[in-house]
Motif scaffolding. Structure first.
Motif, PDB file in Angstrom:
ATOM      1  N   LEU A 173       0.830  -1.205   0.000  1.00  0.00           N
ATOM      2  CA  LEU A 173       0.000   0.000   0.000  1.00  0.00           C
ATOM      3  C   LEU A 173       0.862   1.251   0.000  1.00  0.00           C
ATOM      4  O   LEU A 173       0.575   2.212  -0.740  1.00  0.00           O
ATOM      5  N   MET A 174       1.924   1.255   0.807  1.00  0.00           N
ATOM      6  CA  MET A 174       2.792   2.427   0.877  1.00  0.00           C
ATOM      7  C   MET A 174       3.468   2.717  -0.460  1.00  0.00           C
ATOM      8  O   MET A 174       3.774   3.870  -0.770  1.00  0.00           O
ATOM      9  N   GLU A 175       3.697   1.674  -1.267  1.00  0.00           N
ATOM     10  CA  GLU A 175       4.295   1.871  -2.587  1.00  0.00           C
ATOM     11  C   GLU A 175       3.322   2.554  -3.547  1.00  0.00           C
ATOM     12  O   GLU A 175       3.731   3.318  -4.428  1.00  0.00           O
ATOM     13  N   LYS A 176       2.030   2.310  -3.384  1.00  0.00           N
ATOM     14  CA  LYS A 176       1.021   2.881  -4.281  1.00  0.00           C
ATOM     15  C   LYS A 176       0.718   4.338  -3.950  1.00  0.00           C
ATOM     16  O   LYS A 176       0.342   5.115  -4.829  1.00  0.00           O
ATOM     17  N   LEU A 177       0.857   4.707  -2.692  1.00  0.00           N
ATOM     18  CA  LEU A 177       0.372   6.007  -2.243  1.00  0.00           C
ATOM     19  C   LEU A 177       1.036   7.206  -2.915  1.00  0.00           C
ATOM     20  O   LEU A 177       0.331   8.156  -3.294  1.00  0.00           O
ATOM     21  N   PRO A 178       2.381   7.252  -3.078  1.00  0.00           N
ATOM     22  CA  PRO A 178       2.975   8.451  -3.696  1.00  0.00           C
ATOM     23  C   PRO A 178       2.422   8.751  -5.085  1.00  0.00           C
ATOM     24  O   PRO A 178       2.096   9.909  -5.393  1.00  0.00           O
ATOM     25  N   ILE A 198       4.311   8.387   2.406  1.00  0.00           N
ATOM     26  CA  ILE A 198       3.068   9.082   2.718  1.00  0.00           C
ATOM     27  C   ILE A 198       2.546   8.585   4.058  1.00  0.00           C
ATOM     28  O   ILE A 198       2.449   7.378   4.297  1.00  0.00           O
ATOM     29  N   HIS A 199       2.189   9.528   4.936  1.00  0.00           N
ATOM     30  CA  HIS A 199       1.668   9.169   6.250  1.00  0.00           C
ATOM     31  C   HIS A 199       0.157   9.369   6.296  1.00  0.00           C
ATOM     32  O   HIS A 199      -0.431  10.024   5.431  1.00  0.00           O
ATOM     33  N   LEU A 203      -2.800  11.778   4.112  1.00  0.00           N
ATOM     34  CA  LEU A 203      -3.962  11.295   3.364  1.00  0.00           C
ATOM     35  C   LEU A 203      -5.232  11.992   3.841  1.00  0.00           C
ATOM     36  O   LEU A 203      -6.102  12.343   3.029  1.00  0.00           O
ATOM     37  N   LYS A 204      -5.354  12.191   5.150  1.00  0.00           N
ATOM     38  CA  LYS A 204      -6.530  12.882   5.674  1.00  0.00           C
ATOM     39  C   LYS A 204      -6.561  14.346   5.208  1.00  0.00           C
ATOM     40  O   LYS A 204      -7.631  14.900   4.923  1.00  0.00           O
ATOM     41  N   LYS A 205      -5.389  14.959   5.120  1.00  0.00           N
ATOM     42  CA  LYS A 205      -5.317  16.348   4.639  1.00  0.00           C
ATOM     43  C   LYS A 205      -5.738  16.427   3.177  1.00  0.00           C
ATOM     44  O   LYS A 205      -6.470  17.347   2.776  1.00  0.00           O
ATOM     45  N   LEU A 206      -5.296  15.462   2.375  1.00  0.00           N
ATOM     46  CA  LEU A 206      -5.694  15.419   0.969  1.00  0.00           C
ATOM     47  C   LEU A 206      -7.205  15.236   0.849  1.00  0.00           C
ATOM     48  O   LEU A 206      -7.851  15.850  -0.007  1.00  0.00           O
ATOM     49  N   ARG A 207      -7.780  14.401   1.706  1.00  0.00           N
ATOM     50  CA  ARG A 207      -9.219  14.170   1.653  1.00  0.00           C
ATOM     51  C   ARG A 207      -9.994  15.455   1.943  1.00  0.00           C
ATOM     52  O   ARG A 207     -11.007  15.746   1.294  1.00  0.00           O
ATOM     53  N   ARG A 208      -9.530  16.230   2.918  1.00  0.00           N
ATOM     54  CA  ARG A 208     -10.204  17.491   3.230  1.00  0.00           C
ATOM     55  C   ARG A 208     -10.156  18.446   2.044  1.00  0.00           C
ATOM     56  O   ARG A 208     -11.137  19.144   1.754  1.00  0.00           O
ATOM     57  N   LYS A 209      -9.042  18.476   1.358  1.00  0.00           N
ATOM     58  CA  LYS A 209      -8.906  19.365   0.197  1.00  0.00           C
ATOM     59  C   LYS A 209      -9.822  18.918  -0.947  1.00  0.00           C
ATOM     60  O   LYS A 209     -10.433  19.752  -1.636  1.00  0.00           O
ATOM     61  N   LEU A 210      -9.931  17.600  -1.150  1.00  0.00           N
ATOM     62  CA  LEU A 210     -10.797  17.096  -2.222  1.00  0.00           C
ATOM     63  C   LEU A 210     -12.269  17.326  -1.886  1.00  0.00           C
ATOM     64  O   LEU A 210     -13.079  17.626  -2.780  1.00  0.00           O
ATOM     65  N   LYS A 211     -12.627  17.186  -0.601  1.00  0.00           N
ATOM     66  CA  LYS A 211     -14.011  17.460  -0.211  1.00  0.00           C
ATOM     67  C   LYS A 211     -14.336  18.945  -0.387  1.00  0.00           C
ATOM     68  O   LYS A 211     -15.468  19.303  -0.777  1.00  0.00           O
ATOM     69  N   ALA A 212     -13.343  19.809  -0.118  1.00  0.00           N
ATOM     70  CA  ALA A 212     -13.548  21.240  -0.347  1.00  0.00           C
ATOM     71  C   ALA A 212     -13.735  21.519  -1.836  1.00  0.00           C
ATOM     72  O   ALA A 212     -14.565  22.358  -2.228  1.00  0.00           O
ATOM     73  N   ARG A 213     -12.979  20.803  -2.690  1.00  0.00           N
ATOM     74  CA  ARG A 213     -13.126  20.948  -4.134  1.00  0.00           C
ATOM     75  C   ARG A 213     -14.520  20.526  -4.584  1.00  0.00           C
ATOM     76  O   ARG A 213     -15.137  21.158  -5.450  1.00  0.00           O
ATOM     77  N   GLN A 214     -15.034  19.434  -3.982  1.00  0.00           N
ATOM     78  CA  GLN A 214     -16.399  18.978  -4.316  1.00  0.00           C
ATOM     79  C   GLN A 214     -17.423  20.049  -3.957  1.00  0.00           C
ATOM     80  O   GLN A 214     -18.360  20.318  -4.723  1.00  0.00           O
ATOM     81  N   LYS A 215     -17.235  20.675  -2.793  1.00  0.00           N
ATOM     82  CA  LYS A 215     -18.180  21.700  -2.357  1.00  0.00           C
ATOM     83  C   LYS A 215     -18.125  22.924  -3.259  1.00  0.00           C
ATOM     84  O   LYS A 215     -19.164  23.527  -3.577  1.00  0.00           O
ATOM     85  N   GLN A 238     -11.526   5.866  -3.558  1.00  0.00           N
ATOM     86  CA  GLN A 238     -10.282   5.105  -3.460  1.00  0.00           C
ATOM     87  C   GLN A 238      -9.427   5.615  -2.301  1.00  0.00           C
ATOM     88  O   GLN A 238      -8.794   4.829  -1.587  1.00  0.00           O
ATOM     89  N   LEU A 239      -9.450   6.934  -2.088  1.00  0.00           N
ATOM     90  CA  LEU A 239      -8.704   7.513  -0.973  1.00  0.00           C
ATOM     91  C   LEU A 239      -9.259   7.020   0.361  1.00  0.00           C
ATOM     92  O   LEU A 239      -8.503   6.689   1.282  1.00  0.00           O
ATOM     93  N   ASP A 240     -10.584   6.950   0.487  1.00  0.00           N
ATOM     94  CA  ASP A 240     -11.209   6.442   1.713  1.00  0.00           C
ATOM     95  C   ASP A 240     -10.803   4.985   1.959  1.00  0.00           C
ATOM     96  O   ASP A 240     -10.575   4.583   3.111  1.00  0.00           O
ATOM     97  N   GLU A 241     -10.718   4.214   0.891  1.00  0.00           N
ATOM     98  CA  GLU A 241     -10.300   2.819   1.030  1.00  0.00           C
ATOM     99  C   GLU A 241      -8.858   2.737   1.524  1.00  0.00           C
ATOM    100  O   GLU A 241      -8.539   1.934   2.418  1.00  0.00           O
ATOM    101  N   PHE A 242      -7.984   3.563   0.974  1.00  0.00           N
ATOM    102  CA  PHE A 242      -6.582   3.564   1.395  1.00  0.00           C
ATOM    103  C   PHE A 242      -6.447   3.973   2.863  1.00  0.00           C
ATOM    104  O   PHE A 242      -5.669   3.381   3.617  1.00  0.00           O
ATOM    105  N   ILE A 243      -7.209   4.992   3.279  1.00  0.00           N
ATOM    106  CA  ILE A 243      -7.158   5.449   4.663  1.00  0.00           C
ATOM    107  C   ILE A 243      -7.627   4.341   5.608  1.00  0.00           C
ATOM    108  O   ILE A 243      -7.003   4.089   6.650  1.00  0.00           O
TER     109      ILE A 243
END
Length: 290
Positions: A173-178, A198-199, A203-215, A238-243
């Motif tokens: 999983l860690m190999e796929k994340l970057p 990637i820690h 990933l949680k920070k990226l999710r917040r940014k993508l949710k803001a983009r959706q809004k 897919q991000l939720d699955e990785f988290i």
């Protein structure tokens, strides 16, 4: 043969010797008896936490300190039933020695002491006892030894987790994340700094940014057959699955600690070979290593 309705006299054949006991039980207990060490330790302990569990202490009954002494000594002698502890207090001179001429507590009083009074402060009291035994030179806290006893657990023998498998899946999983994070950052124009690894918080920070983009775009995610998902929805799912996976792997490794496996239905059990193995084909059983 006894006559019907006749009174039974069990003392008639008791012999003619005179039964006597010394007035002081100190003479009956040897100087190197473990009960003396126990009384010494408990006598020097601070049992304020135990006394606070009482609304009123009856001075004519066994004190909290004496009750603590008899239940600990009972455990030292593998006596765990409150009825058997009561019987020992009536028959065993060492228990009488600990009671210090106080009346023998009945089994109800002993059971109430264990559940209502001792249970709430047992860790604190036993920690004190360990330090006092160390000061007395009876034990050493430098090393701890186990005898290798294996006790079979009631855990589901098929619900086990292996450390090597978790570490292997986590590494994949860690190999796929970057690559995933870089692709999402470029596609949706979000900023996210990261290194080679990637820690979870990134990933949680990226999710917040993508949710803001959706809004910002006013997108409504769809579900069900025949619905076409947007690229943003697919990325977020897919991000939720990785988290979720990364959280699960971290949790499993934390539970295992230095062990190689654990059972999902009983995380305290480790899988190991037993002498009497009911499972076939070389499989293992969940057990506790004592």
């Amino acid at each position: 043969m006894l006559k019907p309705n006749s009174q039974k006299d069990y003392t008639s054949l008791g012999g003619s010797y005179q039964v006597f006991l010394p007035l002081n039980l100190q003479f009956q207990v040897s100087k190197d008896d473990s009960v003396r060490l126990l009384r010494h330790c408990i006598g020097g302990m601070d049992i304020t936490a135990l006394e606070k569990t009482y609304q009123r202490i009856d001075r004519n009954s066994a004190s909290p300190r004496q009750m603590l002494a008899i239940v600990v000594y009972a455990g030292m002698n593998h006596i765990f039933s409150s009825c058997r502890i009561e019987l020992a207090c009536k028959r065993d001179i060492n228990f009488m020695y600990l009671l210090e001429d106080k009346p023998v507590p009945d089994h109800t009083t002993i059971a109430r002491f264990l559940s209502k009074h001792l249970a709430s402060c047992i860790k604190e009291l036993f920690a004190q006892m360990d330090f006092m035994l160390e000061e007395a030179g009876a034990i050493s806290l430098q090393d701890m030894f186990i005898d290798g006893t294996k006790i079979e657990s009631v855990a589901n023998k098929y619900e086990f987790v292996w450390k090597k498998s978790v570490q292997k899946n986590q590494a994949k999983l860690m190999e796929k994340l970057p690559d995933f994070v870089d692709k999402a950052r470029e596609e949706f124009s979000v900023s996210l700094a990261h290194g080679k690894e990637i820690h979870l918080h990134q990933l949680k920070k990226l999710r917040r940014k993508l949710k803001a983009r959706q809004k910002e775009q006013g997108l409504q995610f769809v579900h069900g057959i025949g619905k076409r998902k947007t690229s943003l929805q697919k990325t977020l799912e897919q991000l939720d699955e990785f988290i979720a996976r990364l959280k699960k792997y971290n949790k499993y490794l934390h539970i295992m600690g230095n062990r190689n496996s654990f059972a999902k239905t009983d995380t305290g059990a480790t899988f190991m070979r037993m002498k009497e193995d009911a499972m076939k084909n070389g499989q293992l059983k969940p057990a506790y290593n004592i």
